[in-house]
Design an enzyme around this catalytic site. Structure first.
Site, PDB file in Angstrom:
ATOM      1  N   HIS A  17       0.954  -1.320   0.241  1.00 56.07           N
ATOM      2  CA  HIS A  17      -0.151  -0.104   0.083  1.00 56.07           C
ATOM      3  C   HIS A  17       0.766   1.367   0.050  1.00 56.07           C
ATOM      4  O   HIS A  17       0.576   2.292  -0.722  1.00 56.07           O
ATOM      5  CB  HIS A  17      -0.901  -0.111   1.352  1.00 56.07           C
ATOM      6  CG  HIS A  17      -1.951  -0.999   1.361  1.00 56.07           C
ATOM      7  ND1 HIS A  17      -2.982  -1.262   0.348  1.00 56.07           N
ATOM      8  CD2 HIS A  17      -2.251  -2.170   2.019  1.00 56.07           C
ATOM      9  CE1 HIS A  17      -3.898  -2.228   0.736  1.00 56.07           C
ATOM     10  NE2 HIS A  17      -3.308  -2.830   1.462  1.00 56.07           N
ATOM     11  N   ARG A 149       5.860   3.102 -10.012  1.00 56.38           N
ATOM     12  CA  ARG A 149       6.816   4.313  -9.895  1.00 56.38           C
ATOM     13  C   ARG A 149       7.330   4.786 -11.471  1.00 56.38           C
ATOM     14  O   ARG A 149       7.305   3.520 -12.275  1.00 56.38           O
ATOM     15  CB  ARG A 149       7.921   3.710  -9.331  1.00 56.38           C
ATOM     16  CG  ARG A 149       7.349   3.711  -7.588  1.00 56.38           C
ATOM     17  CD  ARG A 149       8.364   2.859  -6.830  1.00 56.38           C
ATOM     18  NE  ARG A 149       8.568   1.653  -7.016  1.00 56.38           N
ATOM     19  CZ  ARG A 149       9.188   0.639  -6.465  1.00 56.38           C
ATOM     20  NH1 ARG A 149       9.984   0.777  -5.462  1.00 56.38           N
ATOM     21  NH2 ARG A 149       9.039  -0.718  -6.934  1.00 56.38           N
ATOM     22  N   GLU A 254       4.530  -4.786 -12.480  1.00 57.05           N
ATOM     23  CA  GLU A 254       5.829  -3.919 -12.833  1.00 57.05           C
ATOM     24  C   GLU A 254       6.182  -5.108 -13.803  1.00 57.05           C
ATOM     25  O   GLU A 254       6.948  -4.745 -14.797  1.00 57.05           O
ATOM     26  CB  GLU A 254       6.482  -3.938 -11.565  1.00 57.05           C
ATOM     27  CG  GLU A 254       6.043  -2.855 -10.636  1.00 57.05           C
ATOM     28  CD  GLU A 254       6.959  -2.972  -9.298  1.00 57.05           C
ATOM     29  OE1 GLU A 254       6.732  -1.993  -8.810  1.00 57.05           O
ATOM     30  OE2 GLU A 254       7.627  -3.721  -9.139  1.00 57.05           O
TER      31      GLU A 254
END
Length: 342
Positions: A17, A149, A254
């Protein structure tokens, strides 16, 4: 005006999270200053927040209902509060809404009615009709809103063609309380086709010595250990291996964004949907419930699935990343944007 992200992370629940909230913060930091509210941040999390250039708002340890009232007293009506966690139910959200701030929830459970102005869920196959939402709530749903990210977004690749798999990367989260890393490393090392194994853990992982002892029993295999890998290093590690073995969590997304072959599965209920989806749509190879695979069967099962991954073409998880709409939706929430229906 602030964007205040509320999430928790520790050795019990992992850092998922926190990591995805920080990824979202990085996407929308141009909209307003980003703060991060959290209980009992460890030294590792403090460093993570520092690297992400967000301001820490440390919360006292208290029950959820009391925390909602405490946090409501800390925010201003112009703030946007982003909730990511399974304790922030309808009552918690309502307490904050009464303060007058805008609410965003990252909600992949759909377990209770939402008070949010914006609901984000990057899981595939989810529609607004699946939510009990406010009449004027807006939605960012589906893989194109993956909360990754920046290095993963900029390194996006479509699936690579099938190829022999000799280098495998293991990643079962920073804490791995189920010790799946050890089980899968023990099953991978005897496989003749696997020459190298990379193992990624976090600062909350206490079993690295046991893994090193296990690796020492297979001197012909190269085993490398990595801890607290930053996003650029994670990208390099994923790109440097032929396949990834991981749960159906952020690490799976990812890996798929980098075009990698992935063997996945689930060990908690909120991972089940994603594991089934990528299997059904031929984007990755799911083992199903990782808790139910017998130790005696795991080696043969992995060998079979890695053989399939080396020969079977894969479909893309998403055609292109698109964080721009997320930023646009956050701009709408600010007082200078279009009026928000109360």
């Amino acid at each position: 005006m602030r964007l205040i992200f509320r999430a928790d992370g520790n050795s019990t629940i992992g850092l998922g999270h926190v990591v995805r909230s920080l990824a979202l913060a990085d996407m929308v930091r141009a909209v307003a200053p980003c703060w991060f509210a959290i209980q009992n941040p460890s030294a590792a999390i403090r460093e993570l927040l520092h690297q992400a250039q967000v301001t820490l708002l440390e919360l006292p340890t208290q029950p959820t209902a009391e925390e909602a009232a405490y946090l409501a007293a800390q925010v201003q009506p112009d703030d946007v509060l982003v909730l990511d966690g399974y304790a922030f139910d309808t009552a918690y959200q309502a307490t904050l809404r009464h303060r007058g701030c805008r609410l965003v929830v990252i909600d992949d459970l759909r377990a209770w009615p939402s008070e949010a102005d914006l609901i984000i869920n990057h899981s595939p196959g989810v529609t607004p009709a699946m939510y009990q939402a406010r009449p004027h709530a807006r939605f960012c749903l589906g893989p194109e809103y993956s909360l990754l990210r920046a290095p993963f977004l900029t390194s996006f690749r479509l699936p690579a063609p099938p190829a022999p798999i000799a280098k495998v990367l293991l990643c079962f989260g920073g804490a791995d309380p189920q010790q799946l890393t050890r089980r899968f490393l023990a099953a991978l090392l005897p496989l003749e086709s696997v020459r190298e194994v990379g193992v990624i853990t976090g600062s909350a992982f206490p079993y690295t010595p046991q893994l090193q002892e296990l690796a020492a029993q297979h001197p012909a295999k190269r085993v490398a250990f990595y801890q607290n890998a930053a996003a650029p290093e994670m990208v390099a590690l994923l790109q440097g291996h032929d396949a990834v073995v991981c749960p159906a969590s952020t690490i799976l997304i990812e890996s798929l964004f980098l075009g990698k072959a992935v063997v996945t599965g689930y060990y908690v209920e909120n991972q089940r949907h994603l594991a089934a989806y990528v299997q059904e749509h031929e984007q990755a190879f799911s083992l199903g419930d990782l808790n139910t695979i017998a130790a005696d069967d795991l080696q043969a099962t992995l060998a079979q699935v890695l053989q399939r991954a080396a020969h079977q073409p894969r479909q893309p998880y998403v055609l292109a990343p698109g964080p721009e709409r997320l930023q646009a939706e956050f701009r709408r929430l600010l007082p200078a944007g279009p009026e928000i229906v109360p």
